[in-house]
Design a protein around this motif. Structure first.
Motif, PDB file in Angstrom:
ATOM      1  N   ALA A  92      -7.580   7.816  -6.428  1.00 45.65           N
ATOM      2  CA  ALA A  92      -6.832   6.558  -6.803  1.00 45.65           C
ATOM      3  C   ALA A  92      -7.865   5.417  -6.798  1.00 45.65           C
ATOM      4  O   ALA A  92      -7.718   4.331  -7.632  1.00 45.65           O
ATOM      5  N   THR A  93      -8.888   5.365  -6.000  1.00 51.63           N
ATOM      6  CA  THR A  93      -9.704   4.482  -5.781  1.00 51.63           C
ATOM      7  C   THR A  93     -10.744   4.139  -7.030  1.00 51.63           C
ATOM      8  O   THR A  93     -11.180   3.129  -7.029  1.00 51.63           O
TER       9      THR A  93
ATOM     10  N   LYS B  80       0.814  -1.193   0.026  1.00 51.46           N
ATOM     11  CA  LYS B  80      -0.051   0.006   0.064  1.00 51.46           C
ATOM     12  C   LYS B  80       0.841   1.331   0.037  1.00 51.46           C
ATOM     13  O   LYS B  80       2.176   1.069   0.160  1.00 51.46           O
ATOM     14  N   HIS B  81       0.394   2.366  -0.458  1.00 53.44           N
ATOM     15  CA  HIS B  81      -1.110   2.593  -0.567  1.00 53.44           C
ATOM     16  C   HIS B  81      -0.816   3.265  -2.237  1.00 53.44           C
ATOM     17  O   HIS B  81      -0.132   3.941  -2.519  1.00 53.44           O
ATOM     18  N   PHE B  82      -1.305   2.405  -3.098  1.00 47.64           N
ATOM     19  CA  PHE B  82      -1.161   2.640  -4.436  1.00 47.64           C
ATOM     20  C   PHE B  82      -2.300   3.853  -4.825  1.00 47.64           C
ATOM     21  O   PHE B  82      -3.483   3.481  -4.866  1.00 47.64           O
ATOM     22  N   ALA B  83      -1.717   4.800  -5.303  1.00 43.94           N
ATOM     23  CA  ALA B  83      -0.172   5.225  -5.622  1.00 43.94           C
ATOM     24  C   ALA B  83      -0.140   6.703  -5.245  1.00 43.94           C
ATOM     25  O   ALA B  83      -0.903   7.463  -5.281  1.00 43.94           O
ATOM     26  N   ALA B  84       1.381   6.780  -4.904  1.00 47.43           N
ATOM     27  CA  ALA B  84       1.789   8.256  -4.548  1.00 47.43           C
ATOM     28  C   ALA B  84       1.064   8.965  -3.337  1.00 47.43           C
ATOM     29  O   ALA B  84       1.214  10.275  -3.463  1.00 47.43           O
ATOM     30  N   TYR B  85       0.582   8.269  -2.329  1.00 47.33           N
ATOM     31  CA  TYR B  85       0.138   8.807  -1.374  1.00 47.33           C
ATOM     32  C   TYR B  85       0.857   9.783  -0.466  1.00 47.33           C
ATOM     33  O   TYR B  85       0.771  10.761   0.228  1.00 47.33           O
ATOM     34  N   GLY B  86       2.309   9.369  -0.431  1.00 45.75           N
ATOM     35  CA  GLY B  86       3.351  10.033   0.117  1.00 45.75           C
ATOM     36  C   GLY B  86       3.706  11.492  -0.500  1.00 45.75           C
ATOM     37  O   GLY B  86       4.349  12.077  -0.059  1.00 45.75           O
TER      38      GLY B  86
ATOM     39  N   SER C 255      -9.685  -1.327  -1.265  1.00 45.04           N
ATOM     40  CA  SER C 255      -9.561   0.107  -0.960  1.00 45.04           C
ATOM     41  C   SER C 255      -9.134   0.392   0.489  1.00 45.04           C
ATOM     42  O   SER C 255      -9.059  -0.508   1.332  1.00 45.04           O
ATOM     43  N   ASP C 256      -8.687   1.687   0.749  1.00 45.04           N
ATOM     44  CA  ASP C 256      -8.232   1.874   2.068  1.00 45.04           C
ATOM     45  C   ASP C 256      -9.779   2.277   2.774  1.00 45.04           C
ATOM     46  O   ASP C 256     -10.969   2.202   2.123  1.00 45.04           O
ATOM     47  N   TRP C 257      -9.949   2.305   4.138  1.00 43.23           N
ATOM     48  CA  TRP C 257     -11.037   2.596   4.816  1.00 43.23           C
ATOM     49  C   TRP C 257     -11.852   3.708   4.336  1.00 43.23           C
ATOM     50  O   TRP C 257     -11.531   4.889   4.129  1.00 43.23           O
ATOM     51  N   GLY C 258     -13.111   3.299   3.914  1.00 41.95           N
ATOM     52  CA  GLY C 258     -14.025   4.126   3.468  1.00 41.95           C
ATOM     53  C   GLY C 258     -13.752   5.067   2.093  1.00 41.95           C
ATOM     54  O   GLY C 258     -14.444   6.001   1.606  1.00 41.95           O
TER      55      GLY C 258
ATOM     56  N   PRO D 173       2.704 -10.067  -3.628  1.00 44.58           N
ATOM     57  CA  PRO D 173       1.840  -9.941  -2.704  1.00 44.58           C
ATOM     58  C   PRO D 173       0.562 -10.577  -2.823  1.00 44.58           C
ATOM     59  O   PRO D 173       0.105 -10.424  -3.973  1.00 44.58           O
ATOM     60  N   ALA D 174      -0.342 -10.902  -1.823  1.00 44.97           N
ATOM     61  CA  ALA D 174      -1.479 -11.654  -2.150  1.00 44.97           C
ATOM     62  C   ALA D 174      -2.429 -10.136  -2.329  1.00 44.97           C
ATOM     63  O   ALA D 174      -3.517 -10.417  -2.966  1.00 44.97           O
ATOM     64  N   MET D 175      -2.118  -9.143  -1.796  1.00 43.53           N
ATOM     65  CA  MET D 175      -2.868  -7.845  -1.936  1.00 43.53           C
ATOM     66  C   MET D 175      -2.258  -6.578  -2.236  1.00 43.53           C
ATOM     67  O   MET D 175      -1.187  -6.439  -1.676  1.00 43.53           O
ATOM     68  N   VAL D 176      -3.035  -5.582  -2.523  1.00 43.60           N
ATOM     69  CA  VAL D 176      -2.486  -4.121  -2.929  1.00 43.60           C
ATOM     70  C   VAL D 176      -3.660  -3.320  -2.213  1.00 43.60           C
ATOM     71  O   VAL D 176      -4.967  -3.617  -2.671  1.00 43.60           O
ATOM     72  N   MET D 177      -3.526  -2.194  -1.769  1.00 40.33           N
ATOM     73  CA  MET D 177      -4.583  -1.208  -1.235  1.00 40.33           C
ATOM     74  C   MET D 177      -4.357   0.023  -2.005  1.00 40.33           C
ATOM     75  O   MET D 177      -3.169   0.649  -2.357  1.00 40.33           O
TER      76      MET D 177
END
Length: 729
Positions: free
Chosen positions: A238-239, A183-189, A261-264, A223-227
């Motif tokens: 992004a979502t 996570k967090h795809f992408a460029a959250y930083g 997705s991330d929370w909400g 990895p099994a998952m991406v967020m």
């Protein structure tokens, strides 16, 4: 379960059952004491609770076994529930925060830590961890920099990859491992202003060249998952971003796992102004390829109707559901829905896990200043003063499953090292200023001023007794992490006052800084004889810190992020692009790229760190002055320990493309190696340079290298070393 059986199961499920496999609900629906890491929407309907495919924020072997048992019995097809949790840098044994792990420059050590975290969490009934956070972060104002491993794409790539390998092991069915989530795809930083959840505006060049690198490398580890991330990227959240999720993630990176997705975040497409309502939000998220809607209610309330009306095809729904079922199958949940649980007592912190955590702490500490060899502490009387001197709050806000009682404080560890009559302790002040805002709310203390007056008086008296004062200062654990962005990077005023008052006693001052982000330390530096960054070190924090302070271990950590002179320099990173008007190293600098009131670079740059010993670099060498795309080239240097104690040194290799179709950074980390040297010992270190290491996103918008000149440095920091030159033909 084989593929044919999974497909048969899918075919037999109702549309409602299928939709609910794509729904994640808060653990509070099953357990009152669940950890809530987002905005709650209120209770879900009973059918959602019975059919939702996954939940998060709960752990505990006994409770999760009981919840799973009830869920499977009530589910029409007895499909197991999947339990997910933020195991970011520890479950019961808490390791240094990820930024601290980045300072170790040791991916293998991080992999071992992730293995411990997976084993403990799996024994507590957890199946999936929302880690690693692979976001590149160049802005210390952003609170979640604590969860990253720093500002460099190469280092981040290695660390994120190591975490995936540690969490997942060689086989996901192994009950001592977890599914990882990149996570967090992408460029959250890259959030504007360093403000969490904010918009991200990046050219495709910058996105691909810098911000996507670590995600891509971690995804190679399967990895099994991406967020998805909360933020918009170039105006599209992004979502709901098909370019990011379908073209880059699925098509280019080849990711075949589950996208959550991330929370909400699905529902937040409405707040972004990207979706009209929940139905539109669910539609846009499905079009982008989001398989699981975390806690927004959009899929549970709207997706079935979207499928029935044909807005979302049955084929698209089935593909998403099959990915979720495959993940459960890969985890072995159909055969053993209670995987990992050994007993109702849950995991136990072992001596081995404590040892690994303790060593990780020592490896993460970064010595910034050490005037007149103040450290390690010698004989004499020492006072440990400050709000971090005897607190068990040494883990980050993302280590909520860790227990404070298991944490070793600095003072507790000091008592194991020194004679009782040679050390004293005093708090000195409260952790925070009155009414300080944290991610957990405003901190208000009745009689705050009276308490701090008393604590300060006690601290001054304790300092006057000592020969050396070890000041343990820093940000509160709730001042970094999610929703903890800050416009100021200074220590709390009450702590700075304590430092100044202790300075007046004339005693030697060792300042230890506990933090989840870079801070402004120019003033602290001037008031200290020695200065060391301890990050948020976790369960074995006290032991690891005292191993270094006492001299048992020489510090070897290197900064994974640049520490600024002032917050006005942020975002700040070493791999800047050159300008047409560079500021000269000395002399007049009018009409050049500069600040009038501050240096351009960092107070403490990326890759910087001191040791208790000294190292001498020999003349670096290249095996040839030219290479082709079929060749390799070797860069080598000898390093000798010229001091009188053993120590580890991290030899860093940086490369610069001198002239290209796009401007290239002034230098980029391309390799590093940590070696141990005894006093007088000398070792040669070499790096192989391959053509693919020279590739970048060219002006033709493709990954390629270009013929020309390159500089290479073999050194101990991003501003050090003498450049060598070679050419790519």
């Amino acid at each position: 379960m084989d593929r044919k059986s999974l497909e048969a199961l899918l075919d037999d499920m109702s549309i409602e059952e299928k939709v609910m496999q794509l729904v994640q609900i808060p653990g509070s629906e099953y357990l009152a004491e669940a950890e809530i890491t987002g905005i709650e929407r209120g209770r879900v309907e009973e059918n959602v609770k019975k059919l939702a495919g996954s939940t998060l924020g709960i752990w505990g072997s006994k409770n999760l076994r009981e919840i799973q048992d009830r869920y499977i019995k009530e589910h029409p097809h007895h499909i197991p529930l999947m339990f997910m949790l933020d195991v970011i840098h520890g479950h019961k044994t808490v390791f240094p925060c990820p930024l601290g792990q980045g300072a170790s420059f040791d991916p293998e050590r991080t992999k071992k830590g992730a293995t411990v975290q997976a084993r403990e969490a799996a024994a507590d009934g957890v199946h999936v961890t929302f880690s690693p956070m692979s976001d590149l972060c160049r802005d210390a104002r952003w609170g979640r920099i604590m969860e990253s491993t720093g500002e460099d794409k190469y280092l981040n790539s290695l660390m994120a990859s190591a975490m995936v390998e540690g969490y997942q092991g060689d086989d996901l069915t192994d009950p001592e491992h977890l599914a990882a989530c990149v996570k967090h795809f992408a460029a959250y930083g890259a959030a504007e202003g360093g403000r969490d959840y904010n918009n991200t505006e990046l050219s495709e060049h910058t996105l691909r060249e810098h911000y996507l690198r670590a995600y891509g490398e971690a995804i190679k580890k399967d990895p099994a998952m991406v967020m998805t991330s909360f933020n918009s990227v170039n105006g599209i959240p992004a979502t709901g971003n098909q370019f990011l999720m379908r073209k880059i993630l699925r098509e280019e990176f080849g990711f075949k796992g589950v996208l959550i997705s991330d929370w909400g975040a699905v529902g937040e497409l409405i707040n972004h102004g990207f979706a009209e309502d929940k139905k539109d939000a669910a539609y846009r998220a499905m079009m982008a390829g989001v398989d699981i809607d975390m806690c927004s209610g959009c899929y549970s309330e709207q997706l079935e109707e979207l499928v029935e009306t044909g807005a979302v095809s049955m084929k698209m729904l089935d593909e998403a559901v099959l990915r979720v079922l495959n993940m459960k199958n890969d985890l072995g949940l159909f055969e053993d829905p209670y995987r990992g649980i050994v007993s109702d007592a849950g995991p136990v912190i072992t001596e081995e896990s404590r040892r690994l955590a303790r060593e990780a702490v020592a490896a993460s500490l970064v010595l910034l200043e050490n005037n007149d060899k103040t450290l390690p502490l010698g004989k004499g009387k020492t006072s440990f003063i400050g709000p971090y001197a005897d607190t068990k709050k040494l883990q980050s806000s993302w280590a909520f499953s860790g227990e404070d009682d298991n944490t070793v404080t600095v003072w507790e560890a000091a008592k194991e090292v020194y004679e009782p009559d040679s050390i004293k302790v005093a708090a000195g002040c409260t952790m925070l200023d009155q009414d300080a805002m944290t991610a957990r709310g405003i901190r208000h203390t009745d009689q705050w001023q009276e308490e701090n007056d008393r604590l300060l008086a006690e601290a001054v008296q304790t300092a006057e007794w000592a020969d050396t004062v070890v000041l343990c200062l820093g940000e509160d654990f709730a001042q970094s992490g999610e929703a903890a962005s800050k416009a100021s990077l200074k220590l709390p005023a009450v702590q700075l006052k304590l430092l100044k008052e202790i300075k007046k006693t004339g005693k030697r001052i060792v300042t230890l800084i506990f933090t989840g982000r870079p801070l402004e330390l120019d003033e602290v530096k001037e008031l200290s004889d020695a200065l060391m960054i301890c990050w948020l070190p976790g369960t074995e924090g006290g032991h690891g810190v005292m191993d270094v302070v006492s001299g048992k271990i020489s510090p070897s950590g290197r900064l994974p992020v640049s520490f600024p002179y002032t917050v006005g320099q942020e975002p700040l990173h070493y791999d800047m692009y050159p300008t047409g008007r560079p500021k000269p190293a000395s002399g007049p600098s009018e009409f050049t790229s500069r600040y009038l009131d501050c240096e351009n670079g960092a107070l403490y740059p990326f890759g910087y760190g001191l040791s208790y010993t000294s190292f001498e670099y020999g003349e670096p060498k290249l095996s040839a002055s030219e290479m082709t795309s079929e060749d390799t080239l070797t860069a080598s240097v000898s390093i000798r320990n010229t001091g009188d104690v053993p120590g580890d040194v991290t030899v860093q290799m940086y490369i610069r493309d001198v002239c290209a179709s796009r401007v290239r950074p002034v230098r980029e980390l391309a390799g590093f190696r940590k070696i141990h040297l005894n006093p007088g010992e000398e070792k040669a270190v070499s790096f192989v340079i391959k053509e693919e290491m020279l590739r970048f996103w060219t002006a033709e918008e493709k990954w390629a290298s270009e013929p020309g000149r390159f500089n290479v440095w073999l050194c101990d920091g991003s501003t050090k070393g003498r450049a060598l030159e070679f050419s790519l033909k």
